[in-house]
Scaffold this motif. Structure first.
Motif, PDB file in Angstrom:
ATOM      1  N   GLN A 102      45.795  38.953  35.122  1.00  8.47           N
ATOM      2  CA  GLN A 102      45.954  37.979  34.038  1.00  8.47           C
ATOM      3  C   GLN A 102      45.617  36.560  34.476  1.00  8.47           C
ATOM      4  N   ALA A 103      45.057  36.415  35.670  1.00 12.65           N
ATOM      5  CA  ALA A 103      44.816  35.087  36.228  1.00 12.65           C
ATOM      6  C   ALA A 103      43.823  34.299  35.383  1.00 12.65           C
ATOM      7  N   ALA A 104      44.197  33.068  35.035  1.00 11.54           N
ATOM      8  CA  ALA A 104      43.328  32.147  34.303  1.00 11.54           C
ATOM      9  C   ALA A 104      43.624  30.741  34.793  1.00 11.54           C
ATOM     10  N   LEU A 105      42.602  29.915  34.877  1.00 17.53           N
ATOM     11  CA  LEU A 105      42.738  28.571  35.432  1.00 17.53           C
ATOM     12  C   LEU A 105      42.946  27.565  34.306  1.00 17.53           C
ATOM     13  N   ASN A 106      44.211  27.228  34.056  1.00 19.91           N
ATOM     14  CA  ASN A 106      44.563  26.285  32.998  1.00 19.91           C
ATOM     15  C   ASN A 106      45.057  24.987  33.638  1.00 19.91           C
ATOM     16  N   PRO A 107      44.284  23.904  33.562  1.00 22.42           N
ATOM     17  CA  PRO A 107      44.723  22.656  34.186  1.00 22.42           C
ATOM     18  C   PRO A 107      45.786  21.952  33.351  1.00 22.42           C
ATOM     19  N   LEU A 108      46.698  21.271  34.032  1.00 19.94           N
ATOM     20  CA  LEU A 108      47.687  20.417  33.387  1.00 19.94           C
ATOM     21  C   LEU A 108      47.436  18.979  33.834  1.00 19.94           C
ATOM     22  N   HIS A 235      52.656  36.549  54.861  1.00 19.94           N
ATOM     23  CA  HIS A 235      53.906  37.222  54.541  1.00 19.94           C
ATOM     24  C   HIS A 235      53.709  38.032  53.258  1.00 19.94           C
ATOM     25  N   GLU A 236      54.421  39.125  53.129  1.00 24.78           N
ATOM     26  CA  GLU A 236      54.221  39.988  51.956  1.00 24.78           C
ATOM     27  C   GLU A 236      54.539  39.272  50.642  1.00 24.78           C
ATOM     28  N   ASP A 237      55.397  38.242  50.690  1.00 28.37           N
ATOM     29  CA  ASP A 237      55.712  37.463  49.495  1.00 28.37           C
ATOM     30  C   ASP A 237      55.112  36.062  49.545  1.00 28.37           C
ATOM     31  N   ALA A 238      54.053  35.885  50.317  1.00 29.30           N
ATOM     32  CA  ALA A 238      53.395  34.582  50.392  1.00 29.30           C
ATOM     33  C   ALA A 238      52.961  34.117  49.004  1.00 29.30           C
ATOM     34  N   VAL A 239      52.956  32.798  48.805  1.00 27.79           N
ATOM     35  CA  VAL A 239      52.529  32.241  47.527  1.00 27.79           C
ATOM     36  C   VAL A 239      51.294  31.363  47.726  1.00 27.79           C
ATOM     37  N   MET A 240      50.465  31.328  46.693  1.00 33.02           N
ATOM     38  CA  MET A 240      49.284  30.476  46.676  1.00 33.02           C
ATOM     39  C   MET A 240      49.306  29.662  45.394  1.00 33.02           C
ATOM     40  N   THR A 241      49.254  28.341  45.527  1.00 30.14           N
ATOM     41  CA  THR A 241      49.228  27.452  44.366  1.00 30.14           C
ATOM     42  C   THR A 241      47.948  26.638  44.392  1.00 30.14           C
ATOM     43  N   MET A 242      47.533  26.150  43.205  1.00 32.76           N
ATOM     44  CA  MET A 242      46.249  25.451  43.092  1.00 32.76           C
ATOM     45  C   MET A 242      46.310  24.319  42.069  1.00 32.76           C
ATOM     46  N   PRO A 243      47.201  23.331  42.237  1.00 36.38           N
ATOM     47  CA  PRO A 243      47.176  22.208  41.306  1.00 36.38           C
ATOM     48  C   PRO A 243      45.774  21.580  41.239  1.00 36.38           C
ATOM     49  N   PRO A 244      45.278  21.203  40.058  1.00 37.47           N
ATOM     50  CA  PRO A 244      46.015  20.972  38.810  1.00 37.47           C
ATOM     51  C   PRO A 244      46.182  22.199  37.910  1.00 37.47           C
ATOM     52  N   PHE A 245      45.890  23.406  38.411  1.00 43.02           N
ATOM     53  CA  PHE A 245      46.078  24.604  37.588  1.00 43.02           C
ATOM     54  C   PHE A 245      47.514  25.103  37.704  1.00 43.02           C
ATOM     55  N   ASP A 246      48.068  25.580  36.592  1.00 42.39           N
ATOM     56  CA  ASP A 246      49.446  26.054  36.612  1.00 42.39           C
ATOM     57  C   ASP A 246      49.571  27.456  37.198  1.00 42.39           C
ATOM     58  N   LEU A 247      48.452  28.129  37.415  1.00 39.25           N
ATOM     59  CA  LEU A 247      48.446  29.465  38.003  1.00 39.25           C
ATOM     60  C   LEU A 247      48.995  29.440  39.428  1.00 39.25           C
ATOM     61  N   TRP A 248      49.867  30.400  39.740  1.00 37.48           N
ATOM     62  CA  TRP A 248      50.190  30.636  41.136  1.00 37.48           C
ATOM     63  C   TRP A 248      50.368  32.126  41.355  1.00 37.48           C
TER      64      TRP A 248
END
Length: 337
Positions: A102-108, A235-248
């Motif tokens: 469901q990944a989509a790049l929506n900037p805020l 890590h198995e629960d590692a997170v990746m964030t990409m501001p200005p997109f709200d997707l993580w």
């Protein structure tokens, strides 16, 4: 402070006032950054503080230290800037993780996001390892994000008391309130931070041999776009964030899946090492589609815990971040992998 600023401030200040004020710039920037969560707003707040101090220096009667006086001015500047109730956040503070399908790049808007900051602009030089450790811990993205949940005066109280180690009476004098009020605000702030702050990552400076080796393997895996090697580091629960997109994204499968689909254009990139927010960081350059060489793409801030990468925070507005960090405008085709 520039000569133009000094001239505009008018006569009457001591001849060494520039150097005396500038000597506090880094620590004041760190304070304002923790208060505001924005690199550029923090620097604006500090410049406003120093200009106000210059213009009011002839009224400074020495009843407190110059440092205390500057913090009082900086606090008032920050409280004024926060009067509208602004709170900056990370993507993980706003929504749940998005499945890769469901990944989509929506900037805020820019003012939504907590911003990265180079260590050199906010962490003063010190010979005290314990003091240095506190300074680094207190500018971590997770900690500054947690501070954003506090009302402005509670932010000031907990930063002054627990980061800068001011006495309750000193904070009360600065804020024009009572010691009892300061202690009450500190208790409430601690409780809020307990609810919102995530597990602290490992320190960035000094890096131990294991951390250095992990980062070297990360650079090799990322630049080689080797998803198997990268998975072994996450890590198995590692997170990746990409501001200005709200997707993580959460988990190495979704992170590496994104990198080979929507993020496939990052293949063949180059990374330059730095530090930001008390943690390891990299300037990320993508291949130039117009020809040889590499163009600025993102500042990556890396969280490490217990020998694994737990967070990969990619701040994508390169036009803002690369000048702030002093990174080159581009890399040549012969940039070393």
């Amino acid at each position: 402070m520039s000569e133009r600023t000094a001239a505009a401030a008018g006569p009457g200040a001591p001849g060494d006032i520039d150097s005396r004020l500038e000597g506090h710039r880094v620590e004041l920037t760190g304070y304002c950054y923790r208060m505001l969560g924005s690199a550029f707003e923090a620097e604006d707040a500090v410049q406003d503080t120093l200009v106000r101090a210059w213009r009011g220096f002839d009224k400074f009667e020495g009843r407190s230290s110059l440092r205390s006086w500057l913090y009082r001015i900086a606090t008032n500047v920050c409280l004024d800037m926060l009067s509208a109730g602004k709170r900056r956040a990370r993507p993980v503070d706003l929504t749940g993780p998005t499945p890769l399908a469901q990944a989509a790049l929506n900037p805020l808007p820019e003012n939504t996001w907590l911003e990265p900051m180079p260590d050199g602009r906010i962490i003063p030089t010190t010979d005290d390892p314990a003091e240095a450790a506190v300074a680094r811990e207190s500018v971590r993205l997770a900690f500054v994000a947690a501070l954003q949940h506090l009302p402005p005066k509670q932010r000031a109280v907990i930063i002054l008391r627990e980061v800068l180690a001011w006495k309750a009476a000193e904070v009360a004098e600065l804020l024009g309130t009572s010691v009892a009020s300061v202690n009450s605000a500190l208790q409430r702030a601690r409780a809020t931070l307990t609810d919102h702050e995530s597990v602290a990552a490992d320190a960035a400076d000094p890096l131990d041999a294991e951390q250095n080796a992990l980062l070297e393997r990360y650079v090799a895996a990322f630049e080689g776009y080797d998803m198997k090697a990268l998975t072994a580091l996450l890590h198995e629960d590692a997170v990746m964030t990409m501001p200005p997109f709200d997707l993580w994204l959460r988990g190495h499968d979704d992170i590496t899946g994104f990198m080979t689909s929507l993020g496939a254009g990052c293949a063949g990139s180059r990374l330059l090492a730095t530090t930001a927010n008390g943690t390891p960081a990299f300037a990320h350059y993508k291949p130039d589609p117009a020809g040889p060489g590499f163009l600025p793409w993102a500042v990556q801030v890396i969280d490490i815990k217990d020998g694994e990468i737990t967070g990969l925070h990619c701040f994508l507005d390169a036009d803002r971040w690369f000048p702030l960090f002093g990174f080159p405008e581009r890399l040549g085709a012969d940039a070393v992998r």
